[in-house]
Write a protein that holds these residues in place. Structure first.
Motif, short mmCIF file in Angstrom:
data_model
loop_
_atom_site.label_atom_id
_atom_site.label_comp_id
_atom_site.label_asym_id
_atom_site.label_seq_id
_atom_site.Cartn_x
_atom_site.Cartn_y
_atom_site.Cartn_z
N LEU A 71 0.81 -1.22 0.00
CA LEU A 71 0.00 0.00 0.00
C LEU A 71 0.85 1.27 0.00
O LEU A 71 0.41 2.29 -0.53
CB LEU A 71 -0.93 -0.01 1.22
N LEU A 78 -5.71 2.08 -0.56
CA LEU A 78 -6.07 1.94 0.85
C LEU A 78 -7.51 2.31 1.16
O LEU A 78 -8.19 1.56 1.88
CB LEU A 78 -5.11 2.73 1.73
N ILE A 118 0.40 5.33 6.47
CA ILE A 118 0.96 3.97 6.43
C ILE A 118 2.24 3.90 7.25
O ILE A 118 2.50 2.91 7.95
CB ILE A 118 1.19 3.54 4.98
#
Length: 212
Positions: A71, A78, A118
């Motif tokens: 991702l 996402l 992330i």
């Protein structure tokens, strides 16, 4: 014991149910050990995933952490990811995560903001969930929209959180070699040094910037 192969979606099939594994294992054969209420996935001798066992056939259980490396390269995947929705439902991705994500996307754009999120999620691999959530909340309150700021605040939370029922060590006398040597030195008859010059410097130092 089962030995399924991870498919291109980073998932394995065990007794008609699908479970995620880390994306680095795509195409690899892994070993699965079933227990009464959970299963453990091994790559060689290393444990790489642990899931609750699904009771109904045909279900899928995904761990968001397993997909983070993919991702971060494709952050646009996402928002609609099933793994994200399952993390929300399980309470792992909290409203605090969502609030920080919204703020950082507004400040830096969707792609850069999602990559920053992330990076924050990767912190969960080395720090406690509650500390990360506290760090996100503190960073958001301060307008600090970087993963580094969250990490700093999370470490602060881990250091200030009281340990319940932690036994306090009994006080012990200090008997170091240095102190014994100092006790045998002759008395110091030199005058006490003056710090007047440093006081003048302190009076003329610039005013501190306002707190963020």
């Amino acid at each position: 014991m089962f030995q399924p192969r991870a498919d291109r979606y980073s998932q394995i099939t065990v007794r008609m149910n699908r479970y995620s594994v880390p994306v680095r294992l795509i195409g690899r054969q892994v070993r699965v050990v079933l227990h009464a209420s959970y299963l453990v996935v091994y790559d060689g001798r290393a444990e790489v995933a642990r899931h609750p066992r699904l009771a109904t056939r045909g279900e899928t259980l995904l761990e968001l952490d397993h997909y983070l490396e993919a991702l971060i390269r494709k952050p646009g995947a996402l928002p609609g990811a099933t793994a994200l929705e399952q993390a929300r439902a399980a309470g792992k991705f909290t409203p605090v995560h969502d609030a920080w994500w919204s703020a950082v996307r507004q400040a830096h754009g969707d792609a850069a903001g999602t990559r920053a999120l992330i990076e924050v999620l990767l912190l969960h691999r080395s720090m406690a969930h509650d500390h990360i959530v506290a760090g996100i909340h503190a960073a958001l309150s301060a307008g600090a929209l970087t993963a580094e700021a969250v990490a700093i605040e999370a470490r602060k939370a881990s250091q200030t959180e009281p340990v319940p029922d932690a036994p306090r060590p009994a006080p012990t006398p200090v008997t170091s070699l240095i102190l014994r040597r100092l006790a045998n030195l002759p008395p110091d008859t030199r005058p006490i040094p003056s710090v007047a010059a440093y006081d003048q410097l302190l009076r003329h130092r610039p005013a501190a910037p306002p707190a963020q």
